[in-house]
Design an enzyme around this catalytic site. Structure first.
Site, PDB file in Angstrom:
ATOM      1  CG  ASP A  51      -1.908  -1.062   1.350  1.00  0.00           C
ATOM      2  OD1 ASP A  51      -3.072  -0.834   0.997  1.00  0.00           O
ATOM      3  OD2 ASP A  51      -1.537  -2.171   1.774  1.00  0.00           O
ATOM      4  CB  THR A 122      -5.261  -3.972   2.312  1.00  0.00           C
ATOM      5  OG1 THR A 122      -5.055  -2.830   1.476  1.00  0.00           O
ATOM      6  CG2 THR A 122      -3.977  -4.266   3.074  1.00  0.00           C
TER       7      THR A 122
END
Length: 309
Positions: A51, A122
């Site tokens: 990320d 995620t």
């Protein structure tokens, strides 16, 4: 129009390559085995090294080439020097060969807001559900999502080493969407896709009210919109706050470019101006066709619980 392509076409062309670069970063971090997982607000709200690096890459690459655009990314990262190997300078010739819709041909950099989710899904990424993972770059003008790029870093991963890994799709309102084959669920079937890890009674009550023939529970907002445009689901129903503007801007633009619709549970559009609140607090309802049917089925309890913005 002679001369250089319109700003919005150049921005989408750059975002295409930037999203591919971010996708390769996401794959590299996974293969390294060192995900660097951090809990943000809890076990269902995670951040990984992927990320962080992907967002640095996207934001630095786009702002270097388009210094006047506003970029809003999901991850709150400290200001720091970005490594040169994270910068992507290329662009997609495929995008630049298309004709810019007339209404967007004169847009200036400073009028555009870019919403970035460097790694949507995620939680699924950390659990190995790799087909749920996307990179999202959405472009808004006057509060409206007008263009989007979605990269799926692990597209084809279940087919083994012989296949090309990953794909990128993109779309612009008034031009269309590219990089996938548009398909619809047969008209007599209602297949609802909804959240995998953020469910509650309101969410399930709303899904049930749609009277679906089938319910799919998967991660990632980008992934769910891909299901709509590829004929795997008829509606994405999420009657809860939780989704943010960076989750929906790019997918909404691609969905709208092929005639679909994304709204809150009341049927009202979301706005993507730079100063809006980030939370999609009245839920998400998205369809390729028959949006009014699904809006009409939303229970009163949901409408009362989720106030429109």
């Amino acid at each position: 129009m002679s001369g250089s392509p319109a700003v919005v076409m150049r921005l989408v062309a750059s975002a295409f390559n930037v999203a591919e670069k971010a996708g390769s970063i996401v794959r590299k971090v996974l293969h390294s085995g060192e995900l660097g997982i951090v809990e943000k607000t809890g076990a269902n709200d995670l951040q990984t090294l992927a990320d962080r690096l992907a967002q640095q890459s996207i934001c630095a690459s786009l702002s270097r080439r388009f210094p006047k655009i506003t970029i809003i990314g999901e991850e709150e990262l400290p200001a720091e020097e970005i490594r040169e190997d994270l910068i992507e300078n290329g662009h997609s010739e495929e995008v630049l060969q298309k004709t810019c819709p007339a209404e967007y041909s004169g847009l200036k950099e400073e009028e555009l807001v870019v919403w970035v989710d460097p790694l949507d899904g995620t939680k699924e990424y950390t659990e190995g559900l790799l087909d749920n993972v996307t990179v999202l770059i959405g472009i808004a003008y006057r509060g409206r999502a007008i263009a989007g790029v979605i990269n799926q870093p692990f597209y084809n991963y279940q087919l083994g080493g012989g296949e090309d890994l990953g794909r990128t799709m993109w779309g612009i309102l008034g031009l269309g969407a590219f990089g996938f084959q548009l398909q619809e669920v047969p008209g007599d079937k209602r297949i609802v896709t909804t959240t995998r890890s953020h469910s509650n009674k309101l969410v399930t009550d709303c899904v049930d009210a749609m009277e679906p023939h089938e319910v799919i529970r998967v991660g990632g907002a980008g992934n769910k919109i891909i299901q709509l445009v590829e004929g795997k689901a008829s509606a994405y129903v999420f009657a809860s706050p939780g989704c943010k503007k960076w989750d929906t801007c790019a997918p909404e633009a691609i969905l709208h470019a092929v005639g679909g619709k994304l709204t809150d549970m009341h049927g009202n559009a979301y706005r993507y101006n730079a100063d809006v609140k980030h939370m999609n607090s009245a839920g998400v309802l998205a369809t390729l066709r028959n949006h009014e049917y699904y809006v009409s089925r939303v229970p009163k309890s949901v409408l009362q619980a989720l106030k429109s913005e």
